[in-house]
Design a protein around this motif. Structure first.
Motif: not given
Length: 237
Positions: A165-170
């Motif tokens: 989720x953090x990679x998708x947000x970035x």
């Protein structure tokens, strides 16, 4: 005046049988002694954990088997109030053995830690948040034991989903899964559209290396032709 015997009477020197010894050691109990939980960092396979970047501690080596933060043994003097005499002494860190719940592992983590580390864990909201800290200062505080626990937590599906989720947000592409890269990420789409495979491209590269040919990035001939056409268009008639 009677003289008391130097030894106790024989009735006071009764031999204790093995059964009596067992009864004395386990009085009023028929259950087996409770086995304590093994420290959690010892349950991590050492051959799979990456090397700790800062190495093992050479001073106060108990920090290698627990979460001690920056705590060390302090040395100093005790000064007498009356004559001002000095006596050399030392102070150990305020360490405790705790069992803290890990939501990602769905189990308790048992390890030895200092009171300051425990306060930091309470402030962050759990031991998972403490172990997953990414700053260099936090990595230095973890030590080898905390580094092993950090790796163990990062392998859980809950933490993997959190990282995704953090990679998708970035705006970053998905990470590799079990060491296998997706086909669209492993091979360029342009070469695949031309009917080339990765094996064919690697063979061609090896052949070029054997022939000592130069690798040309882009299409320099097309750029030269386009530059020439632009010069011809700008040249006055």
């Amino acid at each position: 005046m009677t003289i008391q015997p130097a030894t106790a009477p024989f009735r006071c020197l009764r031999q204790i049988s093995p059964l009596t010894r067992i009864c004395i050691s386990r009085a009023l109990s028929t259950t087996a002694p409770r086995c304590r939980q093994t420290p959690s960092h010892l349950t991590v396979p050492k051959d799979r954990v990456p090397d700790y970047p800062y190495g093992r501690f050479e001073t106060y080596k108990q920090r290698n088997s627990g979460l001690y933060g920056r705590a060390k043994i302090r040395f100093g003097n005790v000064v007498a109030a009356k004559y001002k005499n000095k006596s050399r002494t030392s102070w150990l860190p305020n360490r405790h053995t705790k069992r803290l719940w890990s939501p990602s592992l769905n189990a308790f983590i048992r390890t030895r830690m200092t009171a300051s580390v425990l306060h930091t864990i309470d402030r962050l909201g759990g031991i998972d948040e403490y172990l997953l800290g990414s700053k260099a200062k936090r990595i230095k505080e973890l030590g080898p034991a905390g580094w092993a626990l950090r790796w163990k937590i990062m392998q859980t599906p809950a933490v993997q989903a959190r990282f995704a989720r953090e990679r998708a947000a970035l705006g970053l592409p998905p990470k590799e899964t079990d060491g296998v890269v997706a086909e669209e990420d492993a091979f360029p789409v342009e070469l695949a559209s031309e009917g080339l495979s990765s094996e064919a491209v690697l063979d061609e590269v090896d052949a070029m290396l054997e022939r000592d040919e130069e690798f040309v990035i882009g299409e320099p001939y097309a750029e030269d032709n386009s530059q020439g056409s632009q010069d011809a268009a700008q040249k006055p008639v």
